[in-house]
Scaffold this active site. Sequence first.
Site, PDB file in Angstrom:
ATOM      1  CB  CYS A 364      28.521  79.605  24.530  1.00 43.08           C
ATOM      2  SG  CYS A 364      29.465  78.565  25.933  1.00 43.08           S
ATOM      3  CB  CYS A 367      27.019  76.813  26.943  1.00 43.01           C
ATOM      4  SG  CYS A 367      28.175  77.973  27.672  1.00 43.01           S
ATOM      5  CG  ASP A 368      24.640  76.710  23.758  1.00 39.89           C
ATOM      6  OD1 ASP A 368      24.121  76.747  24.809  1.00 39.89           O
ATOM      7  OD2 ASP A 368      24.577  78.051  23.273  1.00 39.89           O
TER       8      ASP A 368
END
Length: 550
Positions: A364, A367-368
């Site tokens: 992701c 997200c990261d």
Amino acid sequence: MAEDKPGTEQNSFWGPEVEEQLRAAFDALPNAVRIMLFTEKGRNDLLNRAAQDLLRSFSRISKKVVLSEFDLNSEEARKLNVESAPALVFEPDRYSVKYMGVPYGEEGRTLVGMILLIGFHTSNMSEQSLNVMKRIGGRREIKVFVSPTCPYCPDEALNAVKAAIERPDMVSLEIIDIQSNQETANRYSAFSVPQAFANDILIARGAQPEELFVASLEKLEQQTVFIPETDAEIIETDVVIVGGGPAGLATGIYTVRSGLRTAVIERGALGGQVATTPVVENYPGFARVPGKTLVDILVSHALEYVQIFQGEEVVEIRPGERIEVQTGRRRYIARALVLATGANYKKLGVTGEMNFMGRGVSYCATCDGPLFKNRKVVVIGGGNSAVTEALHLHNIGVQTVLVHRRNSLRAQEHLAKNIFSNNIEVLWDTEVLEIRGREKVAEVVLRNNRTGEVYPFPVQGVFVAIGYEPSVELAKSVGVELSPDGFIKHDAHHRTNIPGIYSAGDVEGGYKQIVTAMGQGTEAALSVFEDLHHPYWTSELEKPGGIAKM
Ligand code: NAP
């Protein structure tokens, strides 16, 4: 101390409508919520200023949010063991709950949730979770790593907040924003979010339903299945939809508009894969929209019609005239069931992938990605996902190299063009053989398929974007037939082989676009409506209840 100047400053974080909703919710709280904000002059100025602006905005909304501000070098900081700034401490006389960093972006949901739960002095946990919480017999020091761009994080952070409220005698909590606390994230090798540790033991990677989080907290080990211990609440409805992505939500809008009582059950975050798609450019009507924004619009539309049970995992389905759906929290009895369970990230299957998951291996970028700013990463794949993620990472300052096993991209031309115009390096005809490192990813071993050359390539992150596998575990568990390529087999009406059970969206295969998933959901809903009025599984002469085999 913060000045209290209600209504005197323009709020830049939300519009007047949201502010009014927040005010109504906060004003209705039975207890004021004391928030202590710790900042430090001369270090992290930007973050400290952002935290001040955000928290002051919250405190201006309602007198129930009581903000007091302190310096990191103050006596209060020493007493409460606050060692970095910005940091927030909530109701220290009652709970042990800290937020390290700035709860902006997606984390705004965490902050609002914390204020509401703490203002009610209640964990609001399910009966199932409360039973487990009562059993916790030793101290639990929880750390949850989150980021402002992660739509899954607030659910996991709030699970932990609930635990800290329910058992203040045993549970202390630090929610840690990885962007403001990179050193701590490094120390825990937390390179994906959310991740939860209790007593320094990893208990959860990814967001969990509340019951699974609590079970993991009790056992100090990540739990994957939670079977309810008591006979929980029963909900009678017409339709149950499993999955809160575009297909499931579109199904729900249509079934309710057809007059059918409907429950949507979603174990994780709403919106499915779209929630983590940085930008969507092919959803008609929106030229360019962040995936999460599209999800927010869709969810608020769906909520006008359908009840959504989020954070609940379906553990068993019993087909029949009355279909029973058991979750970790309650039991539903329905006349029809729609499986809109979507798809999971496909894994590369190379040595090191599982070992370094969350420690450099990510699925992701939204997200990261921020953790890898100014670091070098590879994105694996050549489809729309890989190209979208590579562009996103490049745009947020990550040194990005796209690694593709063939010599041309599968992605739509419009997207692919941007890779070249942004000068993103592409390693063609190249496969990853292994991911290596010690605590975290340090290099990948690559093979050039044309020349046969095998060589190490130093990177700090590996973003895998090689497609999805349908989530068919539930379907298989009830005997729903699958196609040879593993998707749910269905007819043109989205009926499966089991009467009363339907499918919609990516779990059916096909083109796997947001708009097609919604179309499939819409069709499934209309079929359910038709079939419940004229059951295809009974002949005119048969009494209702005589379910025939297809
Ligand atoms: P995809 O279209 O199936 O592409 C997967 C890519 O990964 C392919 O390039 C494939 O290589 C490569 N790959 C597969 N297995 C591999 C392995 N073991 N090792 C190395 N490479 C491997 O998957 P996707 O990009 O995730 O897209 C899935 C669906 O979502 C598609 O229908 C797509 O259109 C849709 N989507 C749309 C958007 C958008 O429109 N904005 C964004 C994301 C996804 P080969 O090319 O050699 O097969």
